[in-house]
Design a protein around this motif. Structure first.
Motif, short mmCIF file in Angstrom:
data_model
loop_
_atom_site.label_atom_id
_atom_site.label_comp_id
_atom_site.label_asym_id
_atom_site.label_seq_id
_atom_site.Cartn_x
_atom_site.Cartn_y
_atom_site.Cartn_z
N ARG A 13 32.37 35.87 28.41
CA ARG A 13 33.21 34.67 28.28
C ARG A 13 33.76 34.25 29.64
O ARG A 13 34.20 35.10 30.41
N PRO A 14 33.76 32.95 29.92
CA PRO A 14 34.29 32.49 31.21
C PRO A 14 35.81 32.30 31.14
O PRO A 14 36.32 31.21 31.32
N THR A 15 36.51 33.40 30.86
CA THR A 15 37.97 33.29 30.69
C THR A 15 38.71 33.85 31.89
O THR A 15 39.93 33.99 31.85
N GLY A 16 38.00 34.19 32.95
CA GLY A 16 38.68 34.71 34.14
C GLY A 16 37.68 35.47 34.99
O GLY A 16 36.48 35.40 34.76
N LEU A 17 38.22 36.20 35.96
CA LEU A 17 37.35 36.91 36.89
C LEU A 17 36.74 38.15 36.25
O LEU A 17 37.41 38.82 35.46
N LEU A 18 35.51 38.44 36.61
CA LEU A 18 34.87 39.66 36.07
C LEU A 18 35.46 40.89 36.75
O LEU A 18 35.92 40.85 37.88
N HIS A 19 35.47 41.99 36.01
CA HIS A 19 36.10 43.22 36.50
C HIS A 19 35.17 44.41 36.30
O HIS A 19 34.05 44.26 35.77
N LEU A 20 35.65 45.59 36.71
CA LEU A 20 34.79 46.78 36.62
C LEU A 20 34.37 47.09 35.19
O LEU A 20 33.29 47.64 34.96
N GLY A 21 35.20 46.75 34.22
CA GLY A 21 34.85 46.96 32.81
C GLY A 21 33.64 46.12 32.43
O GLY A 21 32.69 46.61 31.82
N ASN A 22 33.66 44.85 32.82
CA ASN A 22 32.51 43.99 32.55
C ASN A 22 31.27 44.53 33.25
O ASN A 22 30.17 44.50 32.70
N TYR A 23 31.48 45.01 34.47
CA TYR A 23 30.32 45.50 35.23
C TYR A 23 29.70 46.71 34.54
O TYR A 23 28.51 46.72 34.22
N THR A 51 40.30 31.03 22.43
CA THR A 51 41.56 31.59 22.97
C THR A 51 42.11 30.78 24.14
O THR A 51 43.26 30.93 24.50
N HIS A 52 41.26 29.98 24.77
CA HIS A 52 41.68 29.23 25.96
C HIS A 52 41.38 27.74 25.75
O HIS A 52 40.42 27.21 26.32
N PRO A 53 42.20 27.06 24.91
CA PRO A 53 41.91 25.65 24.62
C PRO A 53 42.08 24.73 25.82
O PRO A 53 41.48 23.66 25.88
N ASP A 54 42.86 25.16 26.80
CA ASP A 54 43.05 24.35 28.00
C ASP A 54 41.82 24.55 28.90
O ASP A 54 41.54 25.66 29.35
N MET A 198 40.48 47.79 30.92
CA MET A 198 40.51 46.71 31.91
C MET A 198 40.10 45.44 31.20
O MET A 198 39.23 45.46 30.33
N SER A 199 40.74 44.34 31.57
CA SER A 199 40.49 43.10 30.84
C SER A 199 40.68 41.90 31.75
O SER A 199 41.41 41.97 32.74
N LYS A 200 40.00 40.79 31.41
CA LYS A 200 40.07 39.61 32.26
C LYS A 200 41.47 39.04 32.34
O LYS A 200 41.90 38.57 33.36
N SER A 201 42.17 39.06 31.20
CA SER A 201 43.43 38.32 31.21
C SER A 201 44.69 39.16 30.99
O SER A 201 45.79 38.67 31.19
#
Ligand code: ADP
Ligand code: TRP
Length: 335
Positions: A13-23, A51-54, A198-201
């Motif tokens: 999901r493009p809800t923020g920066l990717l992190h080590l968990g995503n990797y 979750t991110h309507p804006d 770990m999470s994006k947001s």
């Protein structure tokens, strides 16, 4: 005849920066699978709207996620890299699957219950049917394997149910997709403060992002929770210490990990040294990815080409599936 490759699908999901968990939960497996499988990887922009309507920063996040995917080693010449919203066939399949999904089971989904707690002011129907859309993402390509982290296990179980229900009601079309991590357990990368993943947001200071600079990585690691060390030889590690070892096993050389394990077991461990080593190894791991991602992110023309070609390829297969699904359901009234 050449054997057909098995199909793999996964999305971020493009809800923020990717992190080590995503990797380590997802991307590393995407890269490992790209040679041997027919891979479809996408940016789940529709899912982010639950979750991110804006949508102010949506465009930037989409471009960043794409750049980070490629910087981690995904080769758009080998895999189909596309946007969920480029494939309207997914929305059509989602509609059919919604008639096979029951309100009661959707309400019991762990991620739904979590989101209800986190955003009580926006419990929308898209959130409730999130696993149905995810199923459509996967089975639109008739995929067999889905590389994801442990948090997605329940969604995959639901995907198998919906695929089965469709096959049972209308006729055999979909394989039952499996979560995949090279024969190993799915993984969960813990946050540095010892609470959750770990999470994006959430937990931003306890999450290490692929875009973090060297100083920030060091600061975050040095702040991770430790204690004054074990009092008895060969003790069981407390969770927050095991978490640091888990990260170390992923980014450090095995001799280094063994040396710290030995120090722990002999009650000689110095957590300051362990964290310093861990920080150095995370920095060496992340900095080349970060630099590549910056360069790719600024090449808008290239990203546009990648996404255009990926979208066309994804649609081709999706269209084949939708034609078969319509036929099986019985929507081909005049043929
Ligand atoms: P986030 O949860 O950070 O918003 P996504 O929901 O977009 O990230 O997850 C994208 C992929 O990364 C999924 O396959 C998910 O299982 C995996 N993932 C996310 N966080 C972790 C984590 N802490 N450990 C392992 N895998 C993770
Ligand atoms: N739900 C996944 C997550 O939050 C993202 C996702 C959407 C996905 N559709 C998918 C993952 C299809 C794998 C396959 O991480």
């Amino acid at each position: 005849m050449e054997k057909q490759k098995e199909v793999v699908v996964s999305g971020l999901r493009p809800t923020g920066l990717l992190h080590l968990g995503n990797y380590f939960g997802a991307l590393r497996n995407y890269v490992r699978m790209q040679e041997d499988y027919d891979c479809y990887f996408f940016v789940a922009d529709w899912h982010s709207l639950t979750t991110h309507p804006d949508t102010k920063s949506l465009g930037e996040n989409v471009r960043r996620v794409l750049a980070e995917n490629i910087a981690c080693g995904l080769d758009p010449e080998k895999v189909c890299l596309y946007l969920q919203s480029s494939v309207p066939e997914i929305a059509e399949l989602y509609l059919y699957l919604n008639m096979l999904a029951y309100k009661g089971e959707l309400e019991k989904t762990t991620t739904f219950k979590d989101k209800v707690r986190q955003q009580p002011e926006n419990i929308n129907a898209g959130l409730l049917t999130y696993p149905v859309l995810m199923t459509a993402d996967i089975i639109i390509h008739r995929a067999l394997y889905v590389p994801v982290g442990k948090d997605q296990e329940q969604h995959l179980e639901m995907a198998r149910n919906y695929a089965q229900r469709f096959n049972h009601r209308y006729g055999e079309l979909f394989p039952e997709p499996q979560a995949y991590n090279f024969g190993q357990e799915l993984i969960k990368i813990p946050s540095l403060d010892g609470t959750g993943k770990m999470s994006k947001s959430e937990n931003q200071f306890a999450t290490i992002y692929l875009a973090d600079d060297d100083d920030l990585i060091r600061k975050k690691v040095m702040k991770a929770k430790t204690d004054s060390g074990p009092l008895e030889k060969n003790s069981v590690k407390p969770d927050y210490i095991e978490n640091l070892f888990q990260l170390m096993r992923l980014v450090s050389k095995s001799e280094i990990v063994h040396a710290f394990e030995k120090d722990f077991n002999e009650c000689q461990i110095r957590y300051g040294d362990l964290k310093k080593q861990l920080a150095d190894d995370i920095v060496s791991f992340i900095s080349p990815i970060r630099e590549k991602a910056v360069a790719i992110y600024s090449d808008t023309k290239y990203l546009k080409e990648v996404i255009q070609k990926g979208g066309e390829n994804a649609r081709e297969r999706a269209n084949e599936t939708i034609r078969m699904a319509r036929e099986l359901i019985g929507l081909n009234y005049f043929s």
